[in-house]
Each structure stands twice: as structure tokens, then as C-alpha cells.
Write a protein that holds these residues in place. Structure first.
Motif, PDB file in Angstrom:
ATOM      1  N   ARG A 130       1.301 -45.060  20.926  1.00 54.70           N
ATOM      2  CA  ARG A 130       2.094 -44.249  21.861  1.00 54.70           C
ATOM      3  C   ARG A 130       1.794 -42.766  21.652  1.00 54.70           C
ATOM      4  O   ARG A 130       1.650 -42.006  22.604  1.00 54.70           O
ATOM      5  CB  ARG A 130       3.579 -44.489  21.629  1.00 54.70           C
TER       6      ARG A 130
ATOM      7  N   SER B  82      -0.694 -45.083  28.003  1.00 62.08           N
ATOM      8  CA  SER B  82       0.397 -45.455  28.892  1.00 62.08           C
ATOM      9  C   SER B  82       1.119 -46.660  28.303  1.00 62.08           C
ATOM     10  O   SER B  82       0.549 -47.420  27.511  1.00 62.08           O
ATOM     11  CB  SER B  82      -0.143 -45.799  30.277  1.00 62.08           C
ATOM     12  N   GLU B  83       2.371 -46.855  28.706  1.00 58.46           N
ATOM     13  CA  GLU B  83       3.168 -47.950  28.181  1.00 58.46           C
ATOM     14  C   GLU B  83       2.459 -49.288  28.412  1.00 58.46           C
ATOM     15  O   GLU B  83       2.445 -50.163  27.551  1.00 58.46           O
ATOM     16  CB  GLU B  83       4.545 -47.938  28.860  1.00 58.46           C
TER      17      GLU B  83
END
Lengths: 303, 301
Positions: free
Chosen positions: A207, A212-213
Motif C-alpha cells: 500500500r 491501487s487497492e
């Protein structure tokens, strides 16, 4: 690694033979035989049949003859002497396999996303909602779910035929019926696995790098988070294989499962023995594959 | 004066945690209702309407739910409500007894294995591994198909019950044996065991009086999760026609009859199937709550 796999493969052989021995002994100890029909056969014919199928020999000779006959593919079914056990299994296996693998696909396709989402939004309404649905899914027996789905989608709405097995459209209901409960298990396992991984350092690093998630989940977290699901796949194969027995009955699928039950009721010694040996081998190979897959997902595990 | 400090025992602690799990508590209440419904239902129905679970009324045939027959009747004119109650008794009884069998076998096996250690332990666990890698449900199917129930009837019980207790109990102890063994392995090194040994307590008493009671938490949790599984297996076998036999009924056999006639007589499936699903449901939620309360380390978060 290779040595271990080979050793495990060799280890399967005595286990299958042992299981066959237990099954055969059970069949022979139980009262009634393959030829004890409601209308008794004349004794001389029964004797001839027994002689033909070696049932008058001592136990160990019978056992070796039957197991040998199954292995080299020459043993006939006692109830359908025209066909060998191997042929009968080969004709009914494809339907069971298609059904089982489609159900597994349904389970993974529904369960993994649900579990991941629940874990990412832990303690949210979405989490509680999907986990409650999962617990409901585990609680509905598939032989209750199946007839209900048939009545709704086949009889009321007419979307799919109720009980036929001749095209992909007809496989939807049986696969969903069988897969639903397993989807619920997969969702719970995925959630548990993801919750453990999502807080670990390497996920925080990912992260922090600015991924990106979606990338964090798919490329980093999922690999570790799916470990419980992978472990479950071994025993699940066994349960899905036996689970098909009921589904085959409900949906009239010409598969191996229900045929197996009928063979056991008919005392068709050779068929029962053949199916048990076939399933046992399959199951043990599956367990081995799962263990191998495990070492790829989690390099810390050694075989 | 110093304030009296009261410690909280494991059980008090667990009770407090469990009460907070509202769904689990609600499940326990519903479950109690289902059990009472099935337990005192049949004599009550007999007193009010006069039906019993095997009483036929063939000219009447299958009728939908009415004031006379709240759940309707089946093709032989038998009252479905009393049959559902009776089926519930059978299903719950099988689940409880089979779970008790598996607890007895599993706890003893696991405890002995863990306490013995060394080669005995290795051999005993190897056997569990082997059993786990076999398709034992197939063996159960063979067992149920080839053994005539009448040959094993015992103490006035229908043979198909006895067969079911044994078959399901004997295959569901494996995981439990592993859990108990793991617990025993860590418990046997603790001081209180040392102390018991020092004062000369005999090994089997150390094991069953001092060690085994301490494994109770996980055992209860696991048992609460076994019951719905066993119930499902019973229904599965009965559905295939291998379990409980006529004129006895279990939820599995009732659902089987119902699913055959579902399009014309839906009530035959809806009532027994619905009640069974509700029960499984509550058992699963109850098990979840118990696990969170008694086995905090196994919590999912």
C-alpha cells in the motif's frame, strides 16, 4: 520435492488395496448376495453363476481375482455381465465430473469475491450481510434447495428444463444446487484467510508503495489469503464427489454416484469395489496435488 | 480494608461473551422451541386430533394444510404435522447420539495418543491421517446398503437407528481426535500435571481426571459444529433410501418423499424441509457463537 511426490504416489497403492480389502470383506460378510433375487434362482443355476464369478473360491482368491480384474480392466459387472467395470465407470464418469467441477467453479466464483469483500469491509453491514447469507447457505440441505430451484426456475418460470442432461443450459441448476453450500464455505474461509493477511507487513508495504487497492488485493494479499481455501479443496473434492450422489438423483443425471448406491443395494460386488478403488485413488491424488499447490502459494511450507 | 477481588472463571467469561452474541442467543431460543415442538408434539396431537405418525387414511389421500391437518397430509392420508414432529425426534436423536459416539471415541483416542507421545502417538495419528484420506462416506453407503437393519436392532431400538448411530459416529471422530491430541500435548507439560504425578496419581487418572476436563472448551465448540453436520449426513443417507426405514420417518425421508411430489403437493416438501433448514440454521449460528465465546483464539478477527 519430486522424491516426496513419488513416495506419496507409491504410498497410495497399498492404501487403495487396503480400502478395497475392507470394502470387499464388508460386502462378503453382509447377508445376501448378488444373485439372491426376490424369486430365488434354481440352486444349480445359482451354483453355476457363483462358479462363473469365482464366488465359490476361498476369500483371498476372490479378493485377488476381483482386484486384479479391475486393474487390468477385464472384470465384468455382476449385474450386467456384458460390460466390464472399467467400461461402466468410463461411461458414467464424465457426467459426474462435469457436474462436480461446475459446482466447484460456482463455489469459487461466488465464494472468493464475497469473502474478499467481507474481509476488506470488516464489521460493516456488507460483511455481516454476506456472512449471514453464507451461514444460511451452509444450512440449506442441497436436497431441499434442488427441488425448490426446480419448482421456481423450471416449472414456474420455465427458464430451464427440470431434469435433463443433454446440454450446458441443463447443467445450470444441478451445478448451482451442489455448489451453493460450498460457495458459503469458500466465502467464510476466504474471509478468515484474508483477514490474517491484510494486516501483515508486506501488504502495508504494498500500500505504501502506492499500489491501487485492487493491485494490493489481487497481486499480494490474495495469494496468502487463499491458503485456507486451498487446504479445503482436498477434502472438498471428496465431499463434492459424494454430494453428486444426491444431485444425480434429483436431476436424473446419468452419473456414477447414484449408480454406485444402486450397485451397493444390488450387491454388485465388482461394481462397488471398482468405484471405491476409483474414488479412493482420485481423492488421494487430489490431496497430493493440493499439498503441492500449497508449497507454491506459501514458500515457507516444505513437503 | 482491602476490596475483595473476585476472579472470573473461564465459564463466567464465556457466558458473558456468548450473551453478547445476540444471533446466537436467539438461535438457542428458536432451537429450544423446535425441540419442545418435536418432543411434546406427538402426544399433544394425538390428544387433540387423534392422529399418530403411522396412522393412515387412504381414502382421504393428500390434502393441503387445513384446520384439521395444519401441515396437510401425505399420499397415504397421514398427518404431516405429526410426521414432521416424529421425524424431528428421530433426526435430533440420531444427531445427538452419533455426536456422543464421536465425542467418546474422539476424545479418548486423541487423549491417549497425545499423552502417550512418541511412537504410539505417531502410529495413532498416522491412522487418523489414513482414515481422513479415504472416501469414508462411500464405505458408510456400502455399510448402510448391505447390512439389514433388523440384524442390529438393539434394546428395542429399530435397527436402522443403531446402524445410523454407529456409522455416523464412527466416521466423525477424526477431527476431534486431532484437536484433543493437540490440547493434551501442551497440557501434559503443565505444572498441575507435574504435581499430580508427584503425589503418585495413576497415569490414566491423570489423563482423564486432570487433563481431559481442561480440553472441554474446544471439545464443546467442535461438538456444536458436528451436530449439524451429522444431521445433514443422516438426512443425506435417508434421502437416498439407505437410512431410517418406513414406517419410521426422519426429516431426510420426509424431504425425500416431498421432493418426489413437489410440483403437485408442495406442502410435503415445504414443512419438513423448512423445519429442518431452520434447525440447521440455528445450530450453525449457535456453534458460531459458542466458538467466539469459548475459544477466543479461534475467532476470525
Amino acid at each position: 520435492m519430486l522424491g516426496h511426490v513419488l513416495r506419496r504416489l507409491l504410498g497410495i497403492i497399498p492404501l487403495v488395496l487396503l480400502l478395497a480389502l475392507v470394502t470387499f470383506a464388508l460386502l462378503k460378510l453382509a447377508p445376501g448376495g448378488p444373485f439372491s433375487a426376490e424369486r430365488a434362482l434354481p440352486p444349480e443355476i445359482e451354483r453355476q453363476l457363483e462358479e462363473k464369478f469365482l464366488l465359490d473360491r476361498p476369500f483371498h482368491e476372490q479378493y485377488f481375482a476381483y482386484v486384479g480384474g479391475i486393474l487390468d480392466g477385464t472384470l465384468p459387472s455382476l449385474k450386467r455381465p456384458g460390460e466390464t467395470v472399467g467400461e461402466l465407470i468410463a461411461t458414467s464418469v464424465p457426467a459426474s465430473f462435469t457436474l462436480g467441477s461446475m459446482a466447484l467453479l460456482v463455489a469459487l466464483a461466488l465464494g472468493i469475491p464475497a469473502g474478499v469483500i467481507a474481509a476488506l469491509r470488516q464489521n460493516s453491514l456488507l460483511d455481516y450481510g454476506s456472512m449471514s447469507i453464507a451461514l444460511i447457505g451452509i444450512s440449506v440441505p442441497n436436497f431441499v434447495l434442488g427441488p425448490l430451484l426446480v419448482s421456481l426456475f423450471a416449472l414456474q418460470l420455465g427458464l430451464v428444463p427440470p431434469a435433463l442432461w443433454d446440454g450446458p443450459r441443463n447443467m445450470i441448476l444441478p451445478a448451482v444446487t451442489l455448489g451453493a453450500a460450498y460457495a458459503a464455505y469458500v466465502a467464510r474461509l476466504t474471509r478468515a484467510g484474508m483477514l490474517e493477511v491484510i494486516r501483515s507487513d508486506f501488504v502495508r508495504t504494498a500500500r505504501a508503495k502506492g499500489l491501487s487497492e485492487l493491485q494490493v488485493v489481487v497481486r499480494h494479499a490474495l495469494k496468502g489469503g487463499l491458503l485456507p481455501v486451498v487446504t479445503w479443496l482436498g477434502p472438498a473434492t471428496a465431499r463434492i464427489l459424494t454430494g453428486t450422489v444426491v444431485i444425480e438423483k434429483i436431476f436424473n443425471v446419468p452419473g456414477l454416484g447414484y449408480y454406485f448406491v444402486q450397485s451397493a443395494l444390488d450387491r454388485d460386488y465388482s461394481m462397488v469395489l471398482g468405484v471405491v478403488m476409483f474414488y479412493a485413488t482420485l481423492l488421494m491424488v487430489m490431496n497430493l496435488l493440493v499439498d503441492v499447490a500449497y508449497t507454491y502459494l506459501d514458500p515457507r511450507v516444505e513437503l | 480494608m482491602a476490596e475483595l477481588v473476585e476472579g472470573t472463571s473461564l465459564w463466567q467469561d464465556a457466558w458473558r461473551r456468548w450473551r453478547k452474541h445476540r444471533v446466537s442467543v436467539a438461535s438457542a431460543v428458536v432451537l429450544a422451541f423446535v425441540i419442545v415442538f418435536c418432543a411434546i408434539g406427538p402426544p399433544l396431537v394425538q390428544a387433540i386430533w387423534g392422529w399418530t405418525y403411522e396412522m393412515q387414511d387412504i381414502p382421504l389421500g393428500a390434502v393441503p394444510p387445513s384446520a384439521e391437518h395444519p401441515f396437510g397430509t401425505d399420499q397415504l392420508g397421514r398427518d404431516l404435522m405429526v410426521r414432521t414432529m416424529h421425524g424431528g425426534r428421530v433426526s435430533l436423536l440420531v444427531a445427538l447420539v452419533a455426536t456422543a459416539v464421536s465425542l467418546t471415541v474422539g476424545v479418548t483416542y486423541g487423549a491417549v495418543s497425545g499423552y502417550s507421545g512418541g511412537r504410539v502417538d505417531a502410529a495413532m495419528m498416522r491412522f487418523v491421517d489414513i482414515m481422513m484420506s479415504t472416501p469414508y462416506l462411500l464405505l458408510v453407503i456400502v455399510l448402510m446398503a448391505v447390512i439389514p437393519p433388523s440384524s442390529v436392532s438393539f434394546a428395542g431400538l429399530d435397527g436402522s437407528f443403531v446402524l445410523m448411530f454407529g456409522a455416523l459416529g464412527l466416521v466423525s471422530w477424526l477431527v476431534l481426535a486431532r484437536i484433543v491430541r493437540g490440547q493434551v500435548l501442551s497440557l501434559k507439560r503443565r505444572e498441575f500435571v507435574e504435581a499430580a504425578r508427584a503425589i503418585g496419581v495413576k497415569p490414566h487418572l491423570i489423563l482423564f481426571r486432570h487433563i481431559v476436563p481442561n480440553t472441554l472448551g474446544p471439545v464443546i465448540v467442535y461438538a456444536s459444529m458436528t451436530i449439524p453436520g451429522v444431521m445433514l449426513s443422516e438426512a443425506f443417507l435417508s434421502f437416498l433410501g439407505l437410512g431410517i426405514r418406513e414406517p419410521q420417518a426422519s426429516w431426510g425421508t420426509l424431504v425425500n418423499e416431498g421432493s418426489n411430489a413437489m410440483s403437485v403437493m408442495p406442502w410435503l416438501l415445504v414443512f419438513p424441509g423448512g423445519l429442518m433448514t431452520l434447525t440447521l440454521f440455528c445450530l450453525n449460528f449457535l456453534g458460531d457463537g459458542l466458538r467466539d465465546a469459548l475459544d477466543p483464539s479461534a475467532r476470525k478477527s
